[in-house]
Design a protein around this motif. Structure first.
Motif, PDB file in Angstrom:
ATOM      1  N   SER A   9       0.826  -1.198   0.000  1.00 20.41           N
ATOM      2  CA  SER A   9       0.000   0.000   0.000  1.00 20.41           C
ATOM      3  C   SER A   9       0.868   1.259   0.000  1.00 20.41           C
ATOM      4  O   SER A   9       0.583   2.230  -0.713  1.00 20.41           O
ATOM      5  CB  SER A   9      -0.914  -0.003   1.231  1.00 20.41           C
ATOM      6  OG  SER A   9      -1.674   1.169   1.291  1.00 20.41           O
ATOM      7  N   ARG A  12       2.493   1.601  -3.414  1.00 22.16           N
ATOM      8  CA  ARG A  12       1.487   2.048  -4.364  1.00 22.16           C
ATOM      9  C   ARG A  12       1.238   3.550  -4.217  1.00 22.16           C
ATOM     10  O   ARG A  12       1.142   4.275  -5.209  1.00 22.16           O
ATOM     11  CB  ARG A  12       0.194   1.264  -4.119  1.00 22.16           C
ATOM     12  CG  ARG A  12      -1.050   1.803  -4.797  1.00 22.16           C
ATOM     13  CD  ARG A  12      -1.042   1.570  -6.267  1.00 22.16           C
ATOM     14  NE  ARG A  12      -2.231   2.100  -6.905  1.00 22.16           N
ATOM     15  CZ  ARG A  12      -2.388   2.243  -8.203  1.00 22.16           C
ATOM     16  NH1 ARG A  12      -1.434   1.892  -9.030  1.00 22.16           N
ATOM     17  NH2 ARG A  12      -3.499   2.737  -8.714  1.00 22.16           N
ATOM     18  N   ARG A  13       1.168   4.017  -2.963  1.00 17.48           N
ATOM     19  CA  ARG A  13       0.921   5.439  -2.712  1.00 17.48           C
ATOM     20  C   ARG A  13       2.085   6.283  -3.234  1.00 17.48           C
ATOM     21  O   ARG A  13       1.883   7.321  -3.857  1.00 17.48           O
ATOM     22  CB  ARG A  13       0.709   5.677  -1.220  1.00 17.48           C
ATOM     23  CG  ARG A  13       0.233   7.080  -0.866  1.00 17.48           C
ATOM     24  CD  ARG A  13      -0.027   7.177   0.626  1.00 17.48           C
ATOM     25  NE  ARG A  13      -0.795   8.345   0.965  1.00 17.48           N
ATOM     26  CZ  ARG A  13      -0.279   9.558   1.180  1.00 17.48           C
ATOM     27  NH1 ARG A  13       1.030   9.738   1.084  1.00 17.48           N
ATOM     28  NH2 ARG A  13      -1.055  10.573   1.486  1.00 17.48           N
ATOM     29  N   LEU A  16       1.944   6.462  -6.955  1.00 18.14           N
ATOM     30  CA  LEU A  16       0.870   7.355  -7.369  1.00 18.14           C
ATOM     31  C   LEU A  16       1.291   8.813  -7.227  1.00 18.14           C
ATOM     32  O   LEU A  16       1.098   9.624  -8.148  1.00 18.14           O
ATOM     33  CB  LEU A  16      -0.387   7.094  -6.537  1.00 18.14           C
ATOM     34  CG  LEU A  16      -1.535   8.101  -6.687  1.00 18.14           C
ATOM     35  CD1 LEU A  16      -2.038   8.118  -8.124  1.00 18.14           C
ATOM     36  CD2 LEU A  16      -2.676   7.756  -5.740  1.00 18.14           C
ATOM     37  N   ILE A  38      -4.785   9.119 -13.669  1.00 18.58           N
ATOM     38  CA  ILE A  38      -5.153   7.704 -13.717  1.00 18.58           C
ATOM     39  C   ILE A  38      -4.588   7.051 -14.970  1.00 18.58           C
ATOM     40  O   ILE A  38      -4.115   5.912 -14.931  1.00 18.58           O
ATOM     41  CB  ILE A  38      -6.690   7.546 -13.651  1.00 18.58           C
ATOM     42  CG1 ILE A  38      -7.191   7.941 -12.263  1.00 18.58           C
ATOM     43  CG2 ILE A  38      -7.100   6.107 -13.976  1.00 18.58           C
ATOM     44  CD1 ILE A  38      -8.697   8.004 -12.153  1.00 18.58           C
ATOM     45  N   GLY A  43      -5.461   2.628 -11.799  1.00 18.76           N
ATOM     46  CA  GLY A  43      -6.328   2.786 -10.632  1.00 18.76           C
ATOM     47  C   GLY A  43      -7.671   3.369 -11.017  1.00 18.76           C
ATOM     48  O   GLY A  43      -8.083   3.306 -12.175  1.00 18.76           O
ATOM     49  N   SER A  44      -8.324   3.962 -10.035  1.00 18.33           N
ATOM     50  CA  SER A  44      -9.667   4.505 -10.283  1.00 18.33           C
ATOM     51  C   SER A  44      -9.832   5.852  -9.601  1.00 18.33           C
ATOM     52  O   SER A  44      -9.120   6.181  -8.649  1.00 18.33           O
ATOM     53  CB  SER A  44     -10.727   3.540  -9.739  1.00 18.33           C
ATOM     54  OG  SER A  44     -10.676   3.494  -8.327  1.00 18.33           O
ATOM     55  N   ASN A  47     -10.684   5.519  -5.833  1.00 20.84           N
ATOM     56  CA  ASN A  47      -9.554   5.316  -4.924  1.00 20.84           C
ATOM     57  C   ASN A  47      -8.825   6.633  -4.632  1.00 20.84           C
ATOM     58  O   ASN A  47      -8.432   6.913  -3.498  1.00 20.84           O
ATOM     59  CB  ASN A  47      -8.569   4.303  -5.514  1.00 20.84           C
ATOM     60  CG  ASN A  47      -9.114   2.893  -5.506  1.00 20.84           C
ATOM     61  OD1 ASN A  47     -10.031   2.580  -4.733  1.00 20.84           O
ATOM     62  ND2 ASN A  47      -8.572   2.033  -6.353  1.00 20.84           N
ATOM     63  N   ILE A  48      -8.642   7.434  -5.682  1.00 19.68           N
ATOM     64  CA  ILE A  48      -7.947   8.713  -5.487  1.00 19.68           C
ATOM     65  C   ILE A  48      -8.766   9.651  -4.613  1.00 19.68           C
ATOM     66  O   ILE A  48      -8.242  10.273  -3.679  1.00 19.68           O
ATOM     67  CB  ILE A  48      -7.627   9.363  -6.846  1.00 19.68           C
ATOM     68  CG1 ILE A  48      -6.525   8.566  -7.551  1.00 19.68           C
ATOM     69  CG2 ILE A  48      -7.188  10.821  -6.662  1.00 19.68           C
ATOM     70  CD1 ILE A  48      -6.117   9.112  -8.897  1.00 19.68           C
TER      71      ILE A  48
END
Length: 200
Positions: A9, A12-13, A16, A38, A43-44, A47-48
């Motif tokens: 996680s 991933r952050r 991003l 995106i 992602g979506s 989620n953001i």
């Protein structure tokens, strides 16, 4: 298993935020859309928006990430037992490296170019970036004052002067004129500050 998920996680952050920063730098804040981010990172929207709230929240997270890198130089465990000269030097070097990094230069350009349309961006940039660094350094100076290492001065003002001397190199970096070695600028700033405030 929970630890592995936490690491994934976090990774991933970070991915991003790095990708979002690149899109902001390339397109500018106003022209950047969540869809464009995106498209770059995947992602979506949900989620953001769940994690950052909106585009401004995402920008704030990018600034916060840069500030956290800098603030690690002034964490208590990092400065415990150091003399003030070494503390200022290490902090100055870290600040200089950050100010010369492409990511910080990009953030600064966005804050300047979008200030008239999005004044909140400048506030976020200042409060989480230079303002946060200045306040923490002032706390370090106040502790040194209490120990008798420096004379009685306005520590917040001194901190602003020190950060301002280092920040001058950011302006030079933005226009490609910084030729002086980074360490030389830091040593000079530390010397100016300490000779002005050190207890006699």
């Amino acid at each position: 298993m929970a630890g592995v998920n936490l690491v994934k996680s976090k990774t991933r952050r970070e991915t991003l935020l790095k990708s979002a920063a690149e899109v902001f730098f390339e397109q500018g804040y106003a022209a950047t859309s969540i869809d464009a981010i995106i498209e770059r990172v995947g992602g979506s929207k949900r989620n953001i928006y769940n994690e950052f709230g909106n585009k401004e929240g995402l920008f704030a997270a990018i600034v916060d990430q840069s500030a956290n890198q800098l603030m690690s130089a002034l964490e208590v465990e990092q400065i415990d037992g150091r003399d003030l000269e070494r503390t200022l030097t290490e902090f100055g070097k870290q600040l200089m490296n950050l100010y010369r990094s492409p990511s910080l230069i990009g953030l600064y350009r966005i804050a300047i170019s979008e200030a008239h349309r999005f004044p909140g961006l400048v506030r976020i940039f200042h409060e989480q970036g230079p303002g946060r660094a200045t306040s923490r350094l002032a706390e370090v100076l106040e502790a040194a004052r209490e120990r008798g290492e420096i004379r009685s001065v306005d520590c917040l003002q001194v901190s602003r002067h020190f950060v301002g001397m280092i920040r001058d190199n950011l302006l030079q970096a933005m226009v490609g004129t910084h030729s002086e070695p980074a360490n030389g600028s830091v040593v000079s700033a530390v010397d100016i500050v300490l000779n002005g405030i050190r207890a006699r």
